[in-house]
Motif scaffolding. Sequence first.
Motif, PDB file in Angstrom:
ATOM      1  N   TRP A  96      -5.822   3.675  10.109  1.00  0.00           N
ATOM      2  CA  TRP A  96      -5.649   2.586   9.135  1.00  0.00           C
ATOM      3  C   TRP A  96      -4.189   2.497   8.708  1.00  0.00           C
ATOM      4  O   TRP A  96      -3.599   1.419   8.704  1.00  0.00           O
ATOM      5  CB  TRP A  96      -6.581   2.831   7.946  1.00  0.00           C
ATOM      6  CG  TRP A  96      -6.244   2.122   6.683  1.00  0.00           C
ATOM      7  CD1 TRP A  96      -6.401   0.788   6.413  1.00  0.00           C
ATOM      8  CD2 TRP A  96      -5.713   2.696   5.482  1.00  0.00           C
ATOM      9  NE1 TRP A  96      -6.005   0.503   5.127  1.00  0.00           N
ATOM     10  CE2 TRP A  96      -5.576   1.671   4.540  1.00  0.00           C
ATOM     11  CE3 TRP A  96      -5.344   3.987   5.120  1.00  0.00           C
ATOM     12  CZ2 TRP A  96      -5.090   1.882   3.252  1.00  0.00           C
ATOM     13  CZ3 TRP A  96      -4.864   4.202   3.837  1.00  0.00           C
ATOM     14  CH2 TRP A  96      -4.737   3.157   2.927  1.00  0.00           C
ATOM     15  N   PRO A 122      -8.565   0.024   0.398  1.00  0.00           N
ATOM     16  CA  PRO A 122      -9.854  -0.630   0.651  1.00  0.00           C
ATOM     17  C   PRO A 122     -10.523  -1.162  -0.615  1.00  0.00           C
ATOM     18  O   PRO A 122     -11.257  -2.140  -0.557  1.00  0.00           O
ATOM     19  CB  PRO A 122     -10.709   0.479   1.271  1.00  0.00           C
ATOM     20  CG  PRO A 122      -9.744   1.470   1.785  1.00  0.00           C
ATOM     21  CD  PRO A 122      -8.524   1.378   0.926  1.00  0.00           C
ATOM     22  N   TRP A 151     -13.764  -7.262   4.090  1.00  0.00           N
ATOM     23  CA  TRP A 151     -13.145  -6.449   5.141  1.00  0.00           C
ATOM     24  C   TRP A 151     -13.795  -6.726   6.498  1.00  0.00           C
ATOM     25  O   TRP A 151     -13.102  -6.800   7.515  1.00  0.00           O
ATOM     26  CB  TRP A 151     -13.205  -4.958   4.818  1.00  0.00           C
ATOM     27  CG  TRP A 151     -12.270  -4.547   3.713  1.00  0.00           C
ATOM     28  CD1 TRP A 151     -12.604  -3.951   2.532  1.00  0.00           C
ATOM     29  CD2 TRP A 151     -10.846  -4.696   3.677  1.00  0.00           C
ATOM     30  NE1 TRP A 151     -11.486  -3.724   1.774  1.00  0.00           N
ATOM     31  CE2 TRP A 151     -10.390  -4.169   2.460  1.00  0.00           C
ATOM     32  CE3 TRP A 151      -9.916  -5.218   4.578  1.00  0.00           C
ATOM     33  CZ2 TRP A 151      -9.044  -4.150   2.100  1.00  0.00           C
ATOM     34  CZ3 TRP A 151      -8.575  -5.205   4.214  1.00  0.00           C
ATOM     35  CH2 TRP A 151      -8.151  -4.672   2.994  1.00  0.00           C
ATOM     36  N   LEU A 204     -12.740   1.137   5.835  1.00  0.00           N
ATOM     37  CA  LEU A 204     -12.612   0.095   4.821  1.00  0.00           C
ATOM     38  C   LEU A 204     -13.940  -0.148   4.110  1.00  0.00           C
ATOM     39  O   LEU A 204     -13.978  -0.278   2.885  1.00  0.00           O
ATOM     40  CB  LEU A 204     -12.102  -1.200   5.461  1.00  0.00           C
ATOM     41  CG  LEU A 204     -10.675  -1.153   6.012  1.00  0.00           C
ATOM     42  CD1 LEU A 204     -10.386  -2.409   6.827  1.00  0.00           C
ATOM     43  CD2 LEU A 204      -9.669  -0.975   4.891  1.00  0.00           C
ATOM     44  N   ALA A 233     -14.639   0.317   0.112  1.00  0.00           N
ATOM     45  CA  ALA A 233     -14.483  -1.052  -0.392  1.00  0.00           C
ATOM     46  C   ALA A 233     -14.981  -1.190  -1.825  1.00  0.00           C
ATOM     47  O   ALA A 233     -15.803  -0.407  -2.307  1.00  0.00           O
ATOM     48  CB  ALA A 233     -15.242  -2.025   0.508  1.00  0.00           C
TER      49      ALA A 233
END
Length: 153
Positions: free
Chosen positions: A31, A44, A52, A81, A85
Motif C-alpha cells: 500500500w 484507510p 475503497w 483498505l 476502512a
Amino acid sequence: MKSLIAILLIALSSAALADGHKLAVPGNPQWKTECGSCHMAYPPQLLTAENWRQMMKGLDRHFGANASLDAKENAEILAFLERYAARDQKYSANTLRISDTAWFQRKHREVSNSVWSHVRVKSRANCTACHVTAERGDWSEHSIRMPDGRRWE
C-alpha cells in the motif's frame, strides 16, 4: 454502572482518535509503495470500504491517471483498505474524493479558498502541505502549518 461508563469513555476516545488526531495503521509495504508513489498513501480510515472497493476497481482511470495494478497487488491492497476502512457514512463520498466527505468538509470549513489555491497547497488532496506530520499518522491540529508558515489557531 461503572463498567458501562468505562466502556462509553473508551468508545468515545477511540472515535476522537479516528476523527482526525491519530490515524495510525499497521504498516503495509505494498500500500505504502503503490499508493505513495504518486501521492500520500491516504489512511484507510478516511473512506468507507465501499468507496475503497470502487476506487480499486477503477484504477485504470484514477483521477485522470492509469494507476492499474496486477490482480494480486490489487487484492492485497484492497484487503488492507477494507480491513481498516471507516465504518461511518460521514467518511463516504460518491466522487471517491476524501475532500468530498462530510467529515472532511466539517473539519476544513474554516480554511479559506486562498489557502486551497496557494502555490504550496494546490489542491485539497495535498494533505501534507499543512498537516506536516500526516505521513506519520499524526493529524492533530497542533502539527498544522499553514502555507505562509504560521501555525493553525
